[in-house]
Write a protein that holds these residues in place. Sequence first.
Motif, PDB file in Angstrom:
ATOM      1  N   GLY A  73      -7.977 -14.082  20.588  1.00  0.00           N
ATOM      2  CA  GLY A  73      -7.605 -12.898  21.360  1.00  0.00           C
ATOM      3  C   GLY A  73      -8.580 -11.755  21.119  1.00  0.00           C
ATOM      4  N   GLN A  74      -8.385 -10.672  21.861  1.00  0.00           N
ATOM      5  CA  GLN A  74      -9.249  -9.483  21.716  1.00  0.00           C
ATOM      6  C   GLN A  74      -9.244  -8.978  20.274  1.00  0.00           C
ATOM      7  OE1 GLN A  74      -9.374  -6.340  24.768  1.00  0.00           O
ATOM      8  NE2 GLN A  74      -7.242  -6.873  25.125  1.00  0.00           N
ATOM      9  N   VAL A  75      -8.038  -8.780  19.744  1.00  0.00           N
ATOM     10  CA  VAL A  75      -7.913  -8.222  18.391  1.00  0.00           C
ATOM     11  C   VAL A  75      -8.327  -9.262  17.352  1.00  0.00           C
ATOM     12  CG1 VAL A  75      -6.235  -7.402  16.679  1.00  0.00           C
ATOM     13  CG2 VAL A  75      -6.143  -6.548  19.026  1.00  0.00           C
ATOM     14  N   ARG A 119      -4.852 -21.005  18.895  1.00  0.00           N
ATOM     15  CA  ARG A 119      -3.672 -21.746  19.333  1.00  0.00           C
ATOM     16  C   ARG A 119      -3.834 -23.259  19.116  1.00  0.00           C
ATOM     17  NH1 ARG A 119      -0.219 -20.830  24.286  1.00  0.00           N
ATOM     18  NH2 ARG A 119      -1.721 -19.285  24.964  1.00  0.00           N
ATOM     19  N   ASP A 174       0.043 -23.616  16.785  1.00  0.00           N
ATOM     20  CA  ASP A 174       0.898 -22.978  17.785  1.00  0.00           C
ATOM     21  C   ASP A 174       1.973 -22.227  16.998  1.00  0.00           C
ATOM     22  OD1 ASP A 174       2.981 -22.391  19.548  1.00  0.00           O
ATOM     23  OD2 ASP A 174       2.466 -24.069  20.847  1.00  0.00           O
ATOM     24  N   ILE A 175       2.006 -20.894  17.142  1.00  0.00           N
ATOM     25  CA  ILE A 175       2.896 -20.099  16.276  1.00  0.00           C
ATOM     26  C   ILE A 175       4.381 -20.309  16.589  1.00  0.00           C
ATOM     27  CG2 ILE A 175       1.169 -18.340  15.705  1.00  0.00           C
ATOM     28  CD1 ILE A 175       2.680 -16.468  17.722  1.00  0.00           C
ATOM     29  N   ALA A 227      -0.017 -13.279  20.785  1.00  0.00           N
ATOM     30  CA  ALA A 227       1.106 -12.808  21.610  1.00  0.00           C
ATOM     31  C   ALA A 227       0.962 -13.345  23.023  1.00  0.00           C
ATOM     32  CB  ALA A 227       1.132 -11.281  21.648  1.00  0.00           C
ATOM     33  N   THR A 229       0.618 -11.874  26.319  1.00  0.00           N
ATOM     34  CA  THR A 229       0.264 -10.505  26.702  1.00  0.00           C
ATOM     35  C   THR A 229       0.182 -10.273  28.220  1.00  0.00           C
ATOM     36  OG1 THR A 229      -2.074 -11.058  26.457  1.00  0.00           O
ATOM     37  CG2 THR A 229      -1.004 -10.028  24.566  1.00  0.00           C
ATOM     38  N   ILE A 288       1.583  -7.126  15.106  1.00  0.00           N
ATOM     39  CA  ILE A 288       1.170  -6.126  16.096  1.00  0.00           C
ATOM     40  C   ILE A 288       2.182  -6.053  17.235  1.00  0.00           C
ATOM     41  CG2 ILE A 288      -0.712  -5.321  17.563  1.00  0.00           C
ATOM     42  CD1 ILE A 288      -2.592  -7.046  15.875  1.00  0.00           C
ATOM     43  N   TYR A 345       8.029  -8.249  28.992  1.00  0.00           N
ATOM     44  CA  TYR A 345       7.044  -8.178  27.899  1.00  0.00           C
ATOM     45  C   TYR A 345       7.523  -7.221  26.800  1.00  0.00           C
ATOM     46  CZ  TYR A 345       2.759  -6.766  25.440  1.00  0.00           C
ATOM     47  OH  TYR A 345       1.835  -6.449  24.471  1.00  0.00           O
ATOM     48  N   LYS A 375       8.700  -8.190  23.001  1.00  0.00           N
ATOM     49  CA  LYS A 375       7.979  -7.621  21.846  1.00  0.00           C
ATOM     50  C   LYS A 375       8.953  -6.850  20.952  1.00  0.00           C
ATOM     51  CE  LYS A 375       4.039  -7.523  21.089  1.00  0.00           C
ATOM     52  NZ  LYS A 375       3.174  -8.441  20.279  1.00  0.00           N
ATOM     53  N   THR A 396       0.506  -0.660  19.032  1.00  0.00           N
ATOM     54  CA  THR A 396      -0.711  -0.104  19.597  1.00  0.00           C
ATOM     55  C   THR A 396      -0.632  -0.116  21.126  1.00  0.00           C
ATOM     56  OG1 THR A 396      -3.125  -0.127  19.429  1.00  0.00           O
ATOM     57  CG2 THR A 396      -2.040  -2.278  19.550  1.00  0.00           C
ATOM     58  N   VAL A 432      -5.273  -1.803  24.997  1.00  0.00           N
ATOM     59  CA  VAL A 432      -6.300  -2.385  24.121  1.00  0.00           C
ATOM     60  C   VAL A 432      -7.528  -2.858  24.922  1.00  0.00           C
ATOM     61  CG1 VAL A 432      -6.756  -4.249  22.479  1.00  0.00           C
ATOM     62  CG2 VAL A 432      -4.523  -3.103  22.472  1.00  0.00           C
TER      63      VAL A 432
HETATM   64  N1  LIG Z   1      -3.774  -6.008  25.393  1.00  0.00           N
HETATM   65  C1  LIG Z   1      -3.153  -4.815  25.349  1.00  0.00           C
HETATM   66  O1  LIG Z   1      -3.436  -3.900  26.134  1.00  0.00           O
HETATM   67  C2  LIG Z   1      -2.102  -4.558  24.290  1.00  0.00           C
HETATM   68  C3  LIG Z   1      -1.397  -3.342  24.317  1.00  0.00           C
HETATM   69  C4  LIG Z   1      -0.460  -3.096  23.322  1.00  0.00           C
HETATM   70  C5  LIG Z   1      -0.221  -4.032  22.333  1.00  0.00           C
HETATM   71  N2  LIG Z   1      -0.897  -5.212  22.350  1.00  0.00           N
HETATM   72  C6  LIG Z   1      -0.598  -6.189  21.305  1.00  0.00           C
HETATM   73  O2  LIG Z   1      -1.758  -6.397  20.521  1.00  0.00           O
HETATM   74  C7  LIG Z   1      -1.789  -7.731  20.022  1.00  0.00           C
HETATM   75  C8  LIG Z   1      -3.124  -8.376  20.330  1.00  0.00           C
HETATM   76  O3  LIG Z   1      -3.312  -8.352  21.735  1.00  0.00           O
HETATM   77  P1  LIG Z   1      -4.665  -8.841  22.420  1.00  0.00           P
HETATM   78  O4  LIG Z   1      -4.969  -7.893  23.509  1.00  0.00           O
HETATM   79  O5  LIG Z   1      -5.684  -9.168  21.380  1.00  0.00           O
HETATM   80  O6  LIG Z   1      -4.123 -10.192  23.099  1.00  0.00           O
HETATM   81  P2  LIG Z   1      -4.917 -11.374  23.799  1.00  0.00           P
HETATM   82  O7  LIG Z   1      -6.351 -11.035  23.933  1.00  0.00           O
HETATM   83  O8  LIG Z   1      -4.123 -11.748  25.001  1.00  0.00           O
HETATM   84  O9  LIG Z   1      -4.795 -12.523  22.714  1.00  0.00           O
HETATM   85  C9  LIG Z   1      -3.578 -13.089  22.371  1.00  0.00           C
HETATM   86  C10 LIG Z   1      -3.881 -14.416  21.708  1.00  0.00           C
HETATM   87  O10 LIG Z   1      -2.632 -15.014  21.365  1.00  0.00           O
HETATM   88  C11 LIG Z   1      -2.802 -16.398  21.518  1.00  0.00           C
HETATM   89  N3  LIG Z   1      -1.522 -17.096  21.685  1.00  0.00           N
HETATM   90  C12 LIG Z   1      -0.646 -17.010  22.711  1.00  0.00           C
HETATM   91  N4  LIG Z   1       0.375 -17.862  22.517  1.00  0.00           N
HETATM   92  C13 LIG Z   1       0.135 -18.495  21.334  1.00  0.00           C
HETATM   93  C14 LIG Z   1       0.819 -19.494  20.588  1.00  0.00           C
HETATM   94  N5  LIG Z   1       1.987 -20.023  21.024  1.00  0.00           N
HETATM   95  N6  LIG Z   1       0.281 -19.915  19.432  1.00  0.00           N
HETATM   96  C15 LIG Z   1      -0.882 -19.409  18.986  1.00  0.00           C
HETATM   97  N7  LIG Z   1      -1.578 -18.465  19.629  1.00  0.00           N
HETATM   98  C16 LIG Z   1      -1.078 -18.019  20.803  1.00  0.00           C
HETATM   99  C17 LIG Z   1      -3.638 -16.540  22.776  1.00  0.00           C
HETATM  100  O11 LIG Z   1      -4.222 -17.819  22.761  1.00  0.00           O
HETATM  101  P3  LIG Z   1      -5.088 -18.402  23.984  1.00  0.00           P
HETATM  102  O12 LIG Z   1      -6.413 -17.720  23.845  1.00  0.00           O
HETATM  103  O13 LIG Z   1      -5.124 -19.862  23.704  1.00  0.00           O
HETATM  104  O14 LIG Z   1      -4.317 -18.019  25.206  1.00  0.00           O
HETATM  105  C18 LIG Z   1      -4.626 -15.401  22.624  1.00  0.00           C
HETATM  106  O15 LIG Z   1      -5.823 -15.804  22.004  1.00  0.00           O
HETATM  107  C19 LIG Z   1      -0.575  -8.429  20.642  1.00  0.00           C
HETATM  108  O16 LIG Z   1       0.494  -8.383  19.736  1.00  0.00           O
HETATM  109  C20 LIG Z   1      -0.248  -7.563  21.851  1.00  0.00           C
HETATM  110  O17 LIG Z   1       1.130  -7.660  22.189  1.00  0.00           O
HETATM  111  C21 LIG Z   1      -1.841  -5.488  23.289  1.00  0.00           C
END
Ligand SMILES: NC(=O)c1ccc[n+]([C@@H]2O[C@H](COP(=O)([O-])OP(=O)(O)OC[C@H]3O[C@@H](n4cnc5c(N)ncnc54)[C@H](OP(=O)(O)O)[C@@H]3O)[C@@H](O)[C@H]2O)c1
Length: 298
Positions: free
Chosen positions: A11-13, A33, A37-38, A61, A63, A100, A126, A130, A149, A152
């Motif tokens: 993921g991004q983070v 993943r 798988d969490i 997550a 997302t 997060i 969503y 969360k 947060t 992102v």
């Molecule tokens: N993006 C935003 O604007 C935003 C805003 C507020 C809070 N947040 C929170 O910040 C955190 C990080 O977000 P992010 O933007 O980095 O998210 P992201 O880029 O969508 O990455 C989420 C990662 O979670 C993985 N994932 C999903 N289901 C899974 C599972 N069952 N088992 C293992 N891994 C799994 C995904 O895997 P795949 O790559 O295989 O799909 C993906 O790599 C999350 O908690 C999100 O809720 C994000």
Amino acid sequence: MTRVLLFGANGQVGRETTALAAERGIELRALDRAAVDITDPVALARAFEGARPDIAINAAAYTAVDKAESEPEAAARVNAMAPGLIAERCEREGVPLIHISTDYVFDGTKVGAYVEADPIAPLGVYGRTKAAGEAAVRAATERHVILRTSWVYGMHGANFLKTMLRLAKERDRLTIVGDQRGCPTATRDIAEALLAVTAAARAGTARFGTYHFAGTGTTTWHGFATEIVREAARHTGRTPEVAAITTADYPTPAKRPANSQLDSSLFERTFRFRAAPWQARVAEVVDGLLAPAPTEAT
Ligand SMILES: NC(=O)c1ccc[n+]([C@@H]2O[C@H](COP(=O)([O-])OP(=O)(O)OC[C@H]3O[C@@H](n4cnc5c(N)ncnc54)[C@H](OP(=O)(O)O)[C@@H]3O)[C@@H](O)[C@H]2O)c1
């Protein structure tokens, strides 16, 4: 040496935190993943056994905010059930957990920035899933830091900044929602915050609980887009118009809060780290994505 176990490596983070830990010489095992798988408790147990971590970070997550409206069970498994499983495993192993969460646990009706004590009232699937994930973490282990947060963006993965760069290349006019206000947060700042909490947890000085952590300053999606396009123009010379529209002009499956500004001052006081002004991070990320790669000397 602290051993960190991170879920959500792709993921991004996840990617930014892995890179920053490597830069700092911190031992961090990042699992994607495919590795675990969490939502699978057996896979989680195996992951903890293999890594023997001192601290765990859940950056994984579901997302996709709009898609979650039509896939509530899938979103709930990843965002609500899985954090509980991770937290239970952490409790069993005596490992603190950083989890997060999101600004979308709020309904956006507050005037001003949200503090941790404000009541949550998510508007969509969503945010609801969360919020349930936060509750599951709190119920399973006291030794948690929940980091909420918002908005992102960074170099890795899909995000609003990258979408704006693409649209600015393709179009002469962008129409962007101007009546939702929040705090754009760079993954670099989140990675720094996660490592600050990790260090405090290792030193035994961490104050566990729920914290807000976001980029410094606030804007609207329209303000965010305007800044991205302005920074991109330094590289591309392109200056498309960025026009503000209303939420009503741009209907989406999920309802979003009109105000999701987060007040990060409790985090800043507790962990002694403050995010950069969001505009400075936008400039860095745009430079990173658009600056021509240095050519090799011949
Ligand atoms: N993006 C935003 O604007 C935003 C805003 C507020 C809070 N947040 C929170 O910040 C955190 C990080 O977000 P992010 O933007 O980095 O998210 P992201 O880029 O969508 O990455 C989420 C990662 O979670 C993985 N994932 C999903 N289901 C899974 C599972 N069952 N088992 C293992 N891994 C799994 C995904 O895997 P795949 O790559 O295989 O799909 C993906 O790599 C999350 O908690 C999100 O809720 C994000």
